[in-house]
Motif scaffolding. Structure first.
Motif, PDB file in Angstrom:
ATOM      1  N   VAL A 136       0.883  -1.165   0.000  1.00 19.06           N
ATOM      2  CA  VAL A 136       0.000   0.000   0.000  1.00 19.06           C
ATOM      3  C   VAL A 136       0.922   1.216   0.000  1.00 19.06           C
ATOM      4  N   ASN A 137       0.848   2.018  -1.037  1.00 25.01           N
ATOM      5  CA  ASN A 137       1.785   3.126  -1.192  1.00 25.01           C
ATOM      6  C   ASN A 137       1.334   4.350  -0.384  1.00 25.01           C
ATOM      7  N   ILE A 138       1.416   4.207   0.931  1.00 22.43           N
ATOM      8  CA  ILE A 138       1.103   5.314   1.833  1.00 22.43           C
ATOM      9  C   ILE A 138       2.296   5.487   2.745  1.00 22.43           C
ATOM     10  N   ARG A 139       2.812   6.691   2.770  1.00 20.55           N
ATOM     11  CA  ARG A 139       4.020   6.990   3.527  1.00 20.55           C
ATOM     12  C   ARG A 139       3.726   7.959   4.663  1.00 20.55           C
ATOM     13  N   SER A 140       4.580   7.966   5.652  1.00 20.42           N
ATOM     14  CA  SER A 140       4.454   8.900   6.775  1.00 20.42           C
ATOM     15  C   SER A 140       4.476  10.345   6.302  1.00 20.42           C
ATOM     16  N   THR A 141       5.232  10.603   5.256  1.00 21.21           N
ATOM     17  CA  THR A 141       5.321  11.966   4.700  1.00 21.21           C
ATOM     18  C   THR A 141       3.934  12.479   4.316  1.00 21.21           C
ATOM     19  N   GLN A 142       3.104  11.615   3.739  1.00 24.72           N
ATOM     20  CA  GLN A 142       1.747  12.024   3.357  1.00 24.72           C
ATOM     21  C   GLN A 142       0.930  12.417   4.583  1.00 24.72           C
ATOM     22  N   ILE A 143       1.089  11.670   5.645  1.00 25.13           N
ATOM     23  CA  ILE A 143       0.366  11.982   6.877  1.00 25.13           C
ATOM     24  C   ILE A 143       0.819  13.336   7.402  1.00 25.13           C
ATOM     25  N   ARG A 144       2.133  13.538   7.470  1.00 24.54           N
ATOM     26  CA  ARG A 144       2.660  14.811   7.971  1.00 24.54           C
ATOM     27  C   ARG A 144       2.198  15.978   7.107  1.00 24.54           C
ATOM     28  N   ASP A 145       2.239  15.797   5.782  1.00 23.82           N
ATOM     29  CA  ASP A 145       1.783  16.863   4.873  1.00 23.82           C
ATOM     30  C   ASP A 145       0.311  17.187   5.101  1.00 23.82           C
ATOM     31  N   ASN A 146      -0.511  16.154   5.264  1.00 31.47           N
ATOM     32  CA  ASN A 146      -1.939  16.384   5.499  1.00 31.47           C
ATOM     33  C   ASN A 146      -2.178  17.077   6.834  1.00 31.47           C
ATOM     34  N   ILE A 147      -1.389  16.726   7.844  1.00 31.10           N
ATOM     35  CA  ILE A 147      -1.521  17.385   9.144  1.00 31.10           C
ATOM     36  C   ILE A 147      -1.180  18.866   9.016  1.00 31.10           C
ATOM     37  N   VAL A 148      -0.066  19.163   8.373  1.00 33.08           N
ATOM     38  CA  VAL A 148       0.369  20.551   8.198  1.00 33.08           C
ATOM     39  C   VAL A 148      -0.680  21.360   7.423  1.00 33.08           C
TER      40      VAL A 148
END
Length: 174
Positions: A136-148
């Protein structure tokens, strides 16, 4: 009897469904140690270590896989804020569990840079290394970007982790 232990080191900054997709394929190991980086070897900016450990514990609870456990070995080994090498972790773990068969699990980001790891050749000579890219191509970076950007993260991580990350003060990126 030999115990098989998979060592899955990651920043877990924060845990994502990408991490989950790797862990689901490690059920043939007796134990899978989730080992958050105490201090990142390549200087990555991370959520506070204690907060990441809390997130990993919630992540493990959400996944419900019986062989997963949080390991704070890097914190136990740490001297100041110096990073801990994979070689040092595996050496210490083997010392503590001399009869265990250790396998270092490498995600896609580290697989391409494995040759940069301290004593990479010695790691390959002494222990098994399993390249296990996420499905599943989901990375922590995506989570951090969405939070920001005040975006939704519920589709990127597990329910408890998403709920915890709503506390922006506690789980901020240092």
């Amino acid at each position: 009897m030999t115990v098989s232990i998979a060592v899955f080191g990651s920043a877990f900054n924060p845990p994502s469904l990408g991490h989950k997709s790797v862990l689901e394929r490690l059920q043939h190991f007796d134990r899978v140690l989730l080992l958050p980086s105490f201090a990142h070897a390549w200087g990555k900016v991370m959520i506070d270590y204690e907060a990441r450990c809390e997130l990993v514990e919630a992540f493990i609870a959400d996944l419900g896989l019986p062989n997963l456990e949080l390991s704070r070995l890097e914190q136990e080994m740490a001297v100041g804020q110096e990073s801990i090498t994979t070689f040092a972790v595996l050496t210490e773990l083997q010392k503590r569990q001399p009869d265990a068969q250790l396998t270092f699990v490498v995600g896609p980001d580290n697989f391409l840079n494995f040759h940069k790891f301290y004593k990479a050749d010695e790691i390959l000579a002494q222990w098994q290394v399993l390249a296990c890219p996420e499905t599943v191509n989901i990375r922590s970076t995506q989570i951090r970007d969405n939070i920001v950007n005040n975006g939704c993260i519920s589709h990127l991580t597990t329910p408890q982790v998403a709920k915890m990350l709503e506390d922006r003060e506690r789980y901020r990126f240092q």
